[in-house]
Motif scaffolding. Structure first.
Motif, PDB file in Angstrom:
ATOM      1  N   ASP A 252      13.618  77.302 161.164  1.00  0.00           N
ATOM      2  CA  ASP A 252      12.440  78.170 161.150  1.00  0.00           C
ATOM      3  C   ASP A 252      12.777  79.569 160.638  1.00  0.00           C
ATOM      4  O   ASP A 252      11.985  80.196 159.936  1.00  0.00           O
ATOM      5  N   GLU A 253      13.986  80.043 160.997  1.00  0.00           N
ATOM      6  CA  GLU A 253      14.403  81.380 160.519  1.00  0.00           C
ATOM      7  C   GLU A 253      14.467  81.413 158.996  1.00  0.00           C
ATOM      8  O   GLU A 253      14.044  82.372 158.362  1.00  0.00           O
ATOM      9  N   ILE A 254      15.023  80.346 158.441  1.00  0.00           N
ATOM     10  CA  ILE A 254      15.138  80.288 156.974  1.00  0.00           C
ATOM     11  C   ILE A 254      13.753  80.295 156.322  1.00  0.00           C
ATOM     12  O   ILE A 254      13.521  80.961 155.318  1.00  0.00           O
ATOM     13  N   ILE A 255      12.825  79.574 156.927  1.00  0.00           N
ATOM     14  CA  ILE A 255      11.464  79.549 156.395  1.00  0.00           C
ATOM     15  C   ILE A 255      10.837  80.942 156.499  1.00  0.00           C
ATOM     16  O   ILE A 255      10.183  81.408 155.570  1.00  0.00           O
ATOM     17  N   LYS A 256      11.089  81.623 157.621  1.00  0.00           N
ATOM     18  CA  LYS A 256      10.552  82.981 157.788  1.00  0.00           C
ATOM     19  C   LYS A 256      11.102  83.934 156.744  1.00  0.00           C
ATOM     20  O   LYS A 256      10.443  84.880 156.343  1.00  0.00           O
ATOM     21  N   LYS A 257      12.338  83.689 156.314  1.00  0.00           N
ATOM     22  CA  LYS A 257      12.983  84.583 155.349  1.00  0.00           C
ATOM     23  C   LYS A 257      12.566  84.287 153.914  1.00  0.00           C
ATOM     24  O   LYS A 257      13.144  84.852 152.974  1.00  0.00           O
ATOM     25  N   SER A 258      11.606  83.387 153.707  1.00  0.00           N
ATOM     26  CA  SER A 258      11.298  83.009 152.332  1.00  0.00           C
ATOM     27  C   SER A 258      10.780  84.211 151.537  1.00  0.00           C
ATOM     28  O   SER A 258      10.153  85.108 152.088  1.00  0.00           O
ATOM     29  N   LYS A 259      11.083  84.188 150.244  1.00  0.00           N
ATOM     30  CA  LYS A 259      10.683  85.314 149.384  1.00  0.00           C
ATOM     31  C   LYS A 259       9.549  84.894 148.472  1.00  0.00           C
ATOM     32  O   LYS A 259       9.468  83.732 148.082  1.00  0.00           O
ATOM     33  N   SER A 260       8.737  85.848 148.067  1.00  0.00           N
ATOM     34  CA  SER A 260       7.664  85.497 147.143  1.00  0.00           C
ATOM     35  C   SER A 260       8.279  85.073 145.801  1.00  0.00           C
ATOM     36  O   SER A 260       9.385  85.475 145.466  1.00  0.00           O
ATOM     37  N   LEU A 261       7.534  84.261 145.085  1.00  0.00           N
ATOM     38  CA  LEU A 261       7.983  83.796 143.775  1.00  0.00           C
ATOM     39  C   LEU A 261       8.393  84.990 142.907  1.00  0.00           C
ATOM     40  O   LEU A 261       9.402  84.957 142.206  1.00  0.00           O
ATOM     41  N   PHE A 262       7.617  86.055 142.988  1.00  0.00           N
ATOM     42  CA  PHE A 262       7.896  87.249 142.203  1.00  0.00           C
ATOM     43  C   PHE A 262       9.301  87.795 142.505  1.00  0.00           C
ATOM     44  O   PHE A 262      10.138  87.956 141.619  1.00  0.00           O
ATOM     45  N   THR A 263       9.558  88.040 143.793  1.00  0.00           N
ATOM     46  CA  THR A 263      10.855  88.613 144.193  1.00  0.00           C
ATOM     47  C   THR A 263      11.995  87.666 143.862  1.00  0.00           C
ATOM     48  O   THR A 263      13.038  88.057 143.345  1.00  0.00           O
ATOM     49  N   TYR A 264      11.765  86.401 144.162  1.00  0.00           N
ATOM     50  CA  TYR A 264      12.812  85.396 143.992  1.00  0.00           C
ATOM     51  C   TYR A 264      13.226  85.290 142.524  1.00  0.00           C
ATOM     52  O   TYR A 264      14.397  85.317 142.177  1.00  0.00           O
ATOM     53  N   LYS A 265      12.217  85.215 141.660  1.00  0.00           N
ATOM     54  CA  LYS A 265      12.494  85.050 140.234  1.00  0.00           C
ATOM     55  C   LYS A 265      13.167  86.311 139.684  1.00  0.00           C
ATOM     56  O   LYS A 265      14.116  86.228 138.906  1.00  0.00           O
ATOM     57  N   LEU A 266      12.674  87.460 140.129  1.00  0.00           N
ATOM     58  CA  LEU A 266      13.255  88.714 139.658  1.00  0.00           C
ATOM     59  C   LEU A 266      14.729  88.795 140.080  1.00  0.00           C
ATOM     60  O   LEU A 266      15.586  89.189 139.288  1.00  0.00           O
ATOM     61  N   ASN A 267      15.021  88.382 141.309  1.00  0.00           N
ATOM     62  CA  ASN A 267      16.422  88.390 141.766  1.00  0.00           C
ATOM     63  C   ASN A 267      17.313  87.524 140.886  1.00  0.00           C
ATOM     64  O   ASN A 267      18.417  87.911 140.534  1.00  0.00           O
ATOM     65  N   ILE A 268      16.831  86.332 140.553  1.00  0.00           N
ATOM     66  CA  ILE A 268      17.625  85.450 139.689  1.00  0.00           C
ATOM     67  C   ILE A 268      17.873  86.127 138.353  1.00  0.00           C
ATOM     68  O   ILE A 268      18.998  86.180 137.854  1.00  0.00           O
ATOM     69  N   LEU A 269      16.815  86.676 137.762  1.00  0.00           N
ATOM     70  CA  LEU A 269      16.956  87.295 136.442  1.00  0.00           C
ATOM     71  C   LEU A 269      17.898  88.490 136.490  1.00  0.00           C
ATOM     72  O   LEU A 269      18.700  88.705 135.590  1.00  0.00           O
ATOM     73  N   GLN A 270      17.798  89.266 137.566  1.00  0.00           N
ATOM     74  CA  GLN A 270      18.667  90.436 137.659  1.00  0.00           C
ATOM     75  C   GLN A 270      20.107  90.018 137.872  1.00  0.00           C
ATOM     76  O   GLN A 270      21.028  90.657 137.393  1.00  0.00           O
ATOM     77  N   GLY A 271      20.283  88.925 138.589  1.00  0.00           N
ATOM     78  CA  GLY A 271      21.638  88.438 138.802  1.00  0.00           C
ATOM     79  C   GLY A 271      22.261  87.952 137.518  1.00  0.00           C
ATOM     80  O   GLY A 271      23.479  87.919 137.359  1.00  0.00           O
ATOM     81  N   ARG A 272      21.418  87.552 136.571  1.00  0.00           N
ATOM     82  CA  ARG A 272      21.937  86.947 135.347  1.00  0.00           C
ATOM     83  C   ARG A 272      22.324  87.944 134.285  1.00  0.00           C
ATOM     84  O   ARG A 272      23.101  87.635 133.406  1.00  0.00           O
ATOM     85  N   SER A 273      21.662  89.104 134.296  1.00  0.00           N
ATOM     86  CA  SER A 273      21.875  89.949 133.131  1.00  0.00           C
ATOM     87  C   SER A 273      22.133  91.378 133.563  1.00  0.00           C
ATOM     88  O   SER A 273      21.880  91.769 134.686  1.00  0.00           O
ATOM     89  N   ASN A 274      22.613  92.139 132.604  1.00  0.00           N
ATOM     90  CA  ASN A 274      22.911  93.531 132.888  1.00  0.00           C
ATOM     91  C   ASN A 274      21.644  94.310 132.580  1.00  0.00           C
ATOM     92  O   ASN A 274      21.339  94.570 131.433  1.00  0.00           O
ATOM     93  N   ASN A 275      20.893  94.642 133.622  1.00  0.00           N
ATOM     94  CA  ASN A 275      19.576  95.206 133.353  1.00  0.00           C
ATOM     95  C   ASN A 275      19.562  96.704 133.105  1.00  0.00           C
ATOM     96  O   ASN A 275      18.588  97.371 133.349  1.00  0.00           O
ATOM     97  N   THR A 276      20.697  97.236 132.632  1.00  0.00           N
ATOM     98  CA  THR A 276      20.656  98.637 132.247  1.00  0.00           C
ATOM     99  C   THR A 276      20.322  98.727 130.771  1.00  0.00           C
ATOM    100  O   THR A 276      19.822  99.719 130.302  1.00  0.00           O
ATOM    101  N   GLU A 277      20.603  97.636 130.031  1.00  0.00           N
ATOM    102  CA  GLU A 277      20.351  97.675 128.587  1.00  0.00           C
ATOM    103  C   GLU A 277      18.871  97.436 128.313  1.00  0.00           C
ATOM    104  O   GLU A 277      18.279  96.519 128.877  1.00  0.00           O
ATOM    105  N   PRO A 278      18.309  98.222 127.407  1.00  0.00           N
ATOM    106  CA  PRO A 278      16.888  98.063 127.090  1.00  0.00           C
ATOM    107  C   PRO A 278      16.521  96.623 126.726  1.00  0.00           C
ATOM    108  O   PRO A 278      15.523  96.096 127.196  1.00  0.00           O
ATOM    109  N   GLU A 279      17.374  95.967 125.896  1.00  0.00           N
ATOM    110  CA  GLU A 279      17.039  94.609 125.450  1.00  0.00           C
ATOM    111  C   GLU A 279      16.956  93.657 126.631  1.00  0.00           C
ATOM    112  O   GLU A 279      16.061  92.817 126.711  1.00  0.00           O
ATOM    113  N   SER A 280      17.917  93.791 127.561  1.00  0.00           N
ATOM    114  CA  SER A 280      17.903  92.814 128.632  1.00  0.00           C
ATOM    115  C   SER A 280      16.805  93.131 129.640  1.00  0.00           C
ATOM    116  O   SER A 280      16.236  92.233 130.249  1.00  0.00           O
TER     117      SER A 280
END
Length: 485
Positions: A252-280
């Protein structure tokens, strides 16, 4: 008409008899035998097995067929129920053999089909009933009949992957859990759910967690005005093993900790790339906007854009500007009418598409293609997965049936891609010649890509003065030309 109605109700009752037959078989077994040991190992208790009507099909080829025939059910009805297959010699035999059986119910508790799992690690791990007059893939949700009241009451549904996950969740009192029956979620399934709640938690195990592919389908929820969140289990656990090890409270704790699709997807994308560069940053924003763009509610949409701009420290106006561009693109893409995943689909080369279609329709074509091409020769990832699945089955026994085959591929390739390939309207007169042409085309395309690649590397090697590398590449180049594939 009336005939269809009577067929439908006949199929319901045949499925029901089959479900009883399978569950009686399981019940009667000695506890030292494999199916019983498997179920014990999975920690399922008697009550939940009864509730979900779990059963067992033994290894004989005609046991169910004989049982149903003995009860006066005609063979063609048993075939229409998707419980038997017609062999080459026109005799019938059972589809499900030596597997644990999970009846699939519709929302009104009627048995519409079956899922069947091996008790070891043989592949395919699961086979499902083929489509029938009562079982249409992508229109039902496993466990919804048991979960719907709880979903309504708690005002959210948890969606997992498999039968066992759902059953274990219910055993532990997590009663608002359902599964999507092995395919990417469809609009029909989402609309069915929407009758009970607007809130969804997708529960991923760690393998799926970082995958963009598993997220793409979730955009559909937004189009249907649903709220979707994502919860992730730690490495190595699926819901079934997690619950047994840590129990309901931790779950139940894990379910309570669920993240919105927006946050979750953004986290994955940020984890993948260096988001200081304009292109990325731009790349991340583009990927996020494809999701935000589907949000129906204007206020929610505006909030997400504000968040995105803050998160990546860019001007909010610029993000709106990009969103406008997407809108234009999207209108022009609508014509493809395959719904989500459309853009990706179009990248299948005609040769690959025709080969895949012919292989799915005729096992003999698989033999021909398998001798000429490796799965890695296919450039489209989905077709590569189809080829891999087709090449790995044992074709020699001659008893391959298309629906069973498609079942074994379904967990690797989205349903809409399979139908896109199978429904390709091509007039194919000379099959063999067509196959040879397609194989040649694919080899040629791959060869020219290889040559281009070698030329690029050669150019780089010459520029940097790597003579060894240069010699090796020239040699490789000449070999390719000589083979003149």
């Amino acid at each position: 008409g009336d005939q269809d109605d009577s067929l439908v109700s006949t199929l319901y009752s045949v499925n029901d008899i089959a479900a009883n037959y399978y569950s009686n078989l399981l019940e009667k077994l000695d506890s030292s035998l494999e199916p019983k040991r498997y179920i014990a190992k999975r920690g399922l208790d008697g009550a939940v097995i009864k509730k979900f009507r779990v059963g067992y099909a033994d290894s004989s080829w005609k046991a169910l067929l004989d049982y149903l025939s003995g009860r006066g059910v005609k063979q063609d009805i048993i075939l229409k129920a998707g419980l038997v297959i017609k062999g080459k010699d026109n005799s019938y035999y059972d589809i499900f053999r030596n597997r644990v059986i999970f009846p699939i119910f519709d929302a009104r508790d009627k048995v519409i089909g079956f899922g069947a799992r091996v008790m070891d690690e043989t592949l395919p791990k699961y086979i499902n009933s083929p489509e029938t007059a009562v079982y249409k893939k992508g229109q039902h949700l496993y466990g919804l009949n048991f979960a719907k009241a709880h979903i309504k009451e708690r005002n959210f549904a948890i969606i997992t992957e498999g039968y066992l996950d759902v059953i274990t969740c219910h055993q532990y009192g997590v009663n608002n859990t359902i599964a999507s029956l092995g395919t990417a979620l469809t609009t029909e399934q989402i609309r069915l759910l929407k009758r009970y709640t607007h809130n969804i938690v997708m529960l991923y195990d760690a393998d799926q967690a970082g995958e963009m592919a598993s997220l793409r389908g979730l955009d559909l929820f937004l189009e249907e005005d649903m709220n979707v969140k994502i919860a992730t289990l730690e490495k190595g656990h699926d819901p079934d093993s997690f619950l047994r090890k840590f129990g309901k409270e931790k779950f139940d704790e894990i379910i309570k900790k669920s993240k919105s699709l927006f946050t979750y997807k953004l986290n994955i994308l940020q984890g993948r790339s260096n988001n200081t560069e304009p292109e990325s940053k731009a790349e991340t924003i583009k990927e996020m906007l494809s999701t935000i763009n589907r949000v129906r509610n204007a206020i929610v949409k505006a909030e997400y854009i504000k968040l995105l701009a803050q998160e990546l420290s860019v001007k909010e106006d610029a993000v709106w500007e990009e969103l406008k561009k997407i809108k234009k693109d999207r209108v022009s893409h609508r014509a493809e009418s395959i719904g989500h995943g459309a853009k990706k689909l179009i990248e299948i080369s005609p040769a690959e598409k025709i080969l895949a279609k012919l292989m799915l329709e005729d096992v003999n074509i698989v033999r021909i293609v398998r001798d000429e091409l490796k799965p890695s020769d296919f450039r489209n990832q989905d077709i590569r997965n189809i080829a891999e699945a087709l090449f790995s089955i044992n074709i020699e026994d001659g008893l391959i049936d298309v629906s069973k085959l498609i079942n074994s591929i379904e967990d690797k390739v989205p349903q809409n891609i399979i139908s896109f390939i199978v429904n390709e309207e091509v007039e194919i007169r000379d099959k063999e010649k067509n196959v040879c042409d397609c194989i040649m085309t694919i080899k040629k395309e791959n060869r020219s890509i290889l040559l281009k690649d070698i030329q690029n590397r050669l150019y780089a090697a010459q520029k940097s003065g790597y003579e060894e590398e240069e010699k090796r590449l020239v040699e490789e180049f000449n070999q390719l030309i000589k083979r003149g594939l």
